[in-house]
Write a protein that holds these residues in place. Sequence first.
Motif, PDB file in Angstrom:
ATOM      1  N   ARG A   1       0.802  -1.222   0.000  1.00  0.00           N
ATOM      2  CA  ARG A   1       0.000   0.000   0.000  1.00  0.00           C
ATOM      3  C   ARG A   1       0.842   1.283   0.000  1.00  0.00           C
ATOM      4  O   ARG A   1       0.451   2.270  -0.634  1.00  0.00           O
ATOM      5  N   TRP A   2       1.995   1.285   0.684  1.00  0.00           N
ATOM      6  CA  TRP A   2       2.793   2.517   0.740  1.00  0.00           C
ATOM      7  C   TRP A   2       3.493   2.782  -0.590  1.00  0.00           C
ATOM      8  O   TRP A   2       3.628   3.924  -1.021  1.00  0.00           O
ATOM      9  N   VAL A   3       3.940   1.726  -1.251  1.00  0.00           N
ATOM     10  CA  VAL A   3       4.508   1.887  -2.600  1.00  0.00           C
ATOM     11  C   VAL A   3       3.427   2.366  -3.552  1.00  0.00           C
ATOM     12  O   VAL A   3       3.646   3.278  -4.373  1.00  0.00           O
ATOM     13  N   ALA A   4       2.236   1.773  -3.446  1.00  0.00           N
ATOM     14  CA  ALA A   4       1.124   2.175  -4.295  1.00  0.00           C
ATOM     15  C   ALA A   4       0.757   3.644  -4.066  1.00  0.00           C
ATOM     16  O   ALA A   4       0.386   4.355  -5.007  1.00  0.00           O
ATOM     17  N   LEU A   5       0.864   4.092  -2.818  1.00  0.00           N
ATOM     18  CA  LEU A   5       0.556   5.493  -2.511  1.00  0.00           C
ATOM     19  C   LEU A   5       1.468   6.436  -3.289  1.00  0.00           C
ATOM     20  O   LEU A   5       1.013   7.460  -3.817  1.00  0.00           O
TER      21      LEU A   5
ATOM     22  N   ALA B   1       4.919   5.885 -13.712  1.00  0.00           N
ATOM     23  CA  ALA B   1       3.715   5.698 -12.896  1.00  0.00           C
ATOM     24  C   ALA B   1       2.881   4.532 -13.412  1.00  0.00           C
ATOM     25  O   ALA B   1       2.358   3.734 -12.620  1.00  0.00           O
ATOM     26  N   ALA B   2       2.758   4.413 -14.742  1.00  0.00           N
ATOM     27  CA  ALA B   2       1.962   3.329 -15.319  1.00  0.00           C
ATOM     28  C   ALA B   2       2.611   1.968 -15.052  1.00  0.00           C
ATOM     29  O   ALA B   2       1.931   1.004 -14.669  1.00  0.00           O
ATOM     30  N   LEU B   3       3.937   1.873 -15.254  1.00  0.00           N
ATOM     31  CA  LEU B   3       4.630   0.597 -15.032  1.00  0.00           C
ATOM     32  C   LEU B   3       4.577   0.198 -13.557  1.00  0.00           C
ATOM     33  O   LEU B   3       4.324  -0.971 -13.231  1.00  0.00           O
ATOM     34  N   ALA B   4       4.805   1.171 -12.670  1.00  0.00           N
ATOM     35  CA  ALA B   4       4.718   0.869 -11.239  1.00  0.00           C
ATOM     36  C   ALA B   4       3.288   0.513 -10.851  1.00  0.00           C
ATOM     37  O   ALA B   4       3.062  -0.344  -9.990  1.00  0.00           O
ATOM     38  N   GLY B   5       2.313   1.174 -11.479  1.00  0.00           N
ATOM     39  CA  GLY B   5       0.914   0.877 -11.203  1.00  0.00           C
ATOM     40  C   GLY B   5       0.550  -0.548 -11.589  1.00  0.00           C
ATOM     41  O   GLY B   5      -0.200  -1.230 -10.874  1.00  0.00           O
ATOM     42  N   MET B   6       1.080  -1.022 -12.733  1.00  0.00           N
ATOM     43  CA  MET B   6       0.819  -2.401 -13.154  1.00  0.00           C
ATOM     44  C   MET B   6       1.325  -3.401 -12.112  1.00  0.00           C
ATOM     45  O   MET B   6       0.716  -4.443 -11.885  1.00  0.00           O
ATOM     46  N   ARG B   7       2.447  -3.050 -11.491  1.00  0.00           N
ATOM     47  CA  ARG B   7       3.076  -3.978 -10.545  1.00  0.00           C
ATOM     48  C   ARG B   7       2.493  -3.871  -9.135  1.00  0.00           C
ATOM     49  O   ARG B   7       2.289  -4.890  -8.460  1.00  0.00           O
ATOM     50  N   PHE B   8       2.214  -2.637  -8.677  1.00  0.00           N
ATOM     51  CA  PHE B   8       1.941  -2.452  -7.256  1.00  0.00           C
ATOM     52  C   PHE B   8       0.502  -2.067  -6.903  1.00  0.00           C
ATOM     53  O   PHE B   8       0.136  -2.128  -5.728  1.00  0.00           O
ATOM     54  N   LEU B   9      -0.298  -1.643  -7.867  1.00  0.00           N
ATOM     55  CA  LEU B   9      -1.674  -1.268  -7.532  1.00  0.00           C
ATOM     56  C   LEU B   9      -2.565  -2.501  -7.502  1.00  0.00           C
ATOM     57  O   LEU B   9      -2.519  -3.327  -8.419  1.00  0.00           O
ATOM     58  N   PRO B  10      -3.395  -2.649  -6.488  1.00  0.00           N
ATOM     59  CA  PRO B  10      -4.367  -3.750  -6.479  1.00  0.00           C
ATOM     60  C   PRO B  10      -5.584  -3.368  -7.316  1.00  0.00           C
ATOM     61  O   PRO B  10      -5.807  -2.191  -7.609  1.00  0.00           O
ATOM     62  N   GLU B  11      -6.363  -4.357  -7.691  1.00  0.00           N
ATOM     63  CA  GLU B  11      -7.590  -4.080  -8.435  1.00  0.00           C
ATOM     64  C   GLU B  11      -8.783  -4.154  -7.503  1.00  0.00           C
ATOM     65  O   GLU B  11      -8.962  -5.161  -6.817  1.00  0.00           O
TER      66      GLU B  11
ATOM     67  N   MET C   1      -7.914   9.402 -14.433  1.00  0.00           N
ATOM     68  CA  MET C   1      -6.819   8.922 -13.585  1.00  0.00           C
ATOM     69  C   MET C   1      -6.964   9.336 -12.125  1.00  0.00           C
ATOM     70  O   MET C   1      -6.825   8.503 -11.217  1.00  0.00           O
ATOM     71  N   ILE C   2      -7.245  10.612 -11.863  1.00  0.00           N
ATOM     72  CA  ILE C   2      -7.150  11.159 -10.512  1.00  0.00           C
ATOM     73  C   ILE C   2      -8.145  10.518  -9.528  1.00  0.00           C
ATOM     74  O   ILE C   2      -7.760  10.145  -8.411  1.00  0.00           O
ATOM     75  N   PRO C   3      -9.441  10.367  -9.864  1.00  0.00           N
ATOM     76  CA  PRO C   3     -10.372   9.810  -8.858  1.00  0.00           C
ATOM     77  C   PRO C   3     -10.036   8.381  -8.441  1.00  0.00           C
ATOM     78  O   PRO C   3     -10.372   7.977  -7.332  1.00  0.00           O
ATOM     79  N   GLN C   4      -9.371   7.631  -9.318  1.00  0.00           N
ATOM     80  CA  GLN C   4      -9.072   6.238  -8.976  1.00  0.00           C
ATOM     81  C   GLN C   4      -8.081   6.154  -7.816  1.00  0.00           C
ATOM     82  O   GLN C   4      -8.187   5.283  -6.954  1.00  0.00           O
ATOM     83  N   GLY C   5      -7.120   7.078  -7.808  1.00  0.00           N
ATOM     84  CA  GLY C   5      -6.128   7.057  -6.733  1.00  0.00           C
ATOM     85  C   GLY C   5      -6.757   7.269  -5.374  1.00  0.00           C
ATOM     86  O   GLY C   5      -6.438   6.565  -4.405  1.00  0.00           O
ATOM     87  N   LEU C   6      -7.666   8.230  -5.289  1.00  0.00           N
ATOM     88  CA  LEU C   6      -8.322   8.503  -4.006  1.00  0.00           C
ATOM     89  C   LEU C   6      -9.160   7.307  -3.561  1.00  0.00           C
ATOM     90  O   LEU C   6      -9.189   6.958  -2.377  1.00  0.00           O
ATOM     91  N   GLY C   7      -9.847   6.683  -4.515  1.00  0.00           N
ATOM     92  CA  GLY C   7     -10.643   5.502  -4.183  1.00  0.00           C
ATOM     93  C   GLY C   7      -9.773   4.333  -3.737  1.00  0.00           C
ATOM     94  O   GLY C   7     -10.112   3.607  -2.791  1.00  0.00           O
ATOM     95  N   LEU C   8      -8.633   4.149  -4.405  1.00  0.00           N
ATOM     96  CA  LEU C   8      -7.736   3.058  -4.045  1.00  0.00           C
ATOM     97  C   LEU C   8      -7.165   3.231  -2.636  1.00  0.00           C
ATOM     98  O   LEU C   8      -7.015   2.263  -1.886  1.00  0.00           O
ATOM     99  N   ILE C   9      -6.841   4.457  -2.281  1.00  0.00           N
ATOM    100  CA  ILE C   9      -6.295   4.711  -0.940  1.00  0.00           C
ATOM    101  C   ILE C   9      -7.296   4.285   0.134  1.00  0.00           C
ATOM    102  O   ILE C   9      -6.935   3.646   1.131  1.00  0.00           O
ATOM    103  N   LYS C  10      -8.556   4.624  -0.070  1.00  0.00           N
ATOM    104  CA  LYS C  10      -9.583   4.261   0.908  1.00  0.00           C
ATOM    105  C   LYS C  10      -9.728   2.744   1.030  1.00  0.00           C
ATOM    106  O   LYS C  10     -10.108   2.233   2.087  1.00  0.00           O
ATOM    107  N   GLU C  11      -9.437   2.028  -0.057  1.00  0.00           N
ATOM    108  CA  GLU C  11      -9.570   0.573  -0.023  1.00  0.00           C
ATOM    109  C   GLU C  11      -8.313  -0.105   0.500  1.00  0.00           C
ATOM    110  O   GLU C  11      -8.378  -1.147   1.164  1.00  0.00           O
ATOM    111  N   MET C  12      -7.137   0.465   0.225  1.00  0.00           N
ATOM    112  CA  MET C  12      -5.874  -0.202   0.577  1.00  0.00           C
ATOM    113  C   MET C  12      -5.506  -0.039   2.048  1.00  0.00           C
ATOM    114  O   MET C  12      -4.888  -0.919   2.638  1.00  0.00           O
TER     115      MET C  12
END
Length: 481
Positions: free
Chosen positions: A18-22, A191-201, A125-136
């Motif tokens: 989660r911290w890397v994803a942040l 950001a896209a490459l790191a997102g593929m690796r570290f962001l959850p769905e 792009m932007i709203p997804q990050g805020l939503g992901l933080i609340k979930e992670m």
Amino acid sequence: MTVTASVATTETQPYRWRWVALFVILAAEVMDLLDALVTAIAAPTIQKELGGSDSLVQWLGAGYTLAMAVGLITGGRLGDLYGRKRMFLIGSLGFTAASLLCGIAMSPGMLVGSRVLQGLFGAVMIPQGLGLIKEMFPPRELGKAFGMFGPVMTISSVGGPVLAGWLIDADFFGTGWRMIFLINLPLGLAAALAGMRFLPEFRLANATKLDLGGVALVSAAAALLIYPLIQGRELGWPAWTFVAMAASMVLFAAFGRYESRRARSGKDPLVTPSLFRKRAFTGGLVAGLAFFSGLMGFGLVFSLYTQQGLGFTPLQAGLAGLPQAVGGVLGFGLAMSGLQEKLGRGLLQLGCVVMAAGATVLALTINLAGVDVTAWQLAPGLGLVGIGMGLTMAPFFDIVLAGVEPHESGSASGTLTAVQQLGGALGAAVLGTLFFNLLAREWSFGSTMQVTVWVEVGLLLLTFALSYLLPRRARPEQAGH
């Protein structure tokens, strides 16, 4: 991986990365903020090298923020429907590709069109990050996670205009102003490459469908307002420009009625209609529109004044605006040190007064110093404007959202953010048109800048008056977030 979000899951099994994803999410936020700021500094150079009329200067900012305003209303729901990681990646890759198109633009039309694409992909792009933080993040870590936004956004807002001026003056590889867009390529790809690796769905199991009719109505209404405001002056204000602006008001009203009918029929509206029956919320929308219109319009006109009127280079213009950015940091810091909890709505009102005082000092400085005004002479007024800006913005969203019910807060927050972006487009349209219109009448740059500053003071006084419609304090669980 794909999971269905639930509070219980995030409390007992927080996401490992989660911290890397942040930091991936923060990188996307930085790209968006920088691109909202840099064209104000670059606009005179772009116009000189690429050609185009004065309206190009306005469209560079207004095209981006208008597209962002319209897209943000829908962007978060796309993540609910199709997955937040997927939409974040689409948004970041699209934003990067649009940045490349901006960097290689060969005509004003291509550049403005690419800026609109940037805004649309940014809104995905932007709203997804805020939503992901609340979930992670588990509830105990949410405050710390969202607390990271303040310093990162502050550094970006302070350094963005200076960075833009430096890149233009440095002229790396002969790219000049194009580098302010091309610098997004490594950032966006990373950001896209790191997102593929570290962001959850994450995807909501009960996601609501898109309100495409509402999107079409509000998009058309916004475009019919902004387009004639920017183009009307150069075209001699033909009758159709006034017809278009009147039609925009009709379409905004039609949008409200459409959303009400949709809600009554049991369908999910784009914006919760009950919000507009709340005096505090509607007052907050108008206050936000006035405040952000003045703020963004002032930034554009100040950049034009320093470069075209005072002969500053882009880097000098970026540095000249630094006192306002630093003042904003100080004002925000003061607000977060306990003033927001103590003063509530009063802090917002104090901020408007300090901003208006700073703008008054700035206007008087320009009047007294004339064409020989220096960046050091402008600094005190700009510093006060910045401190007032920080004091006003810190409590604004929390105070306005205190006037809505908890189940309406998601829709209200998205609408407020969209109005903030619409205010940016409206400010570039109105204050930019005023600026160019006065210059066309052979007013001096100094006199034109003074009039613009007094208009900004008027908008601040309107914001101050409308603030009395707002709740006195934020809800305890909102304060400071």
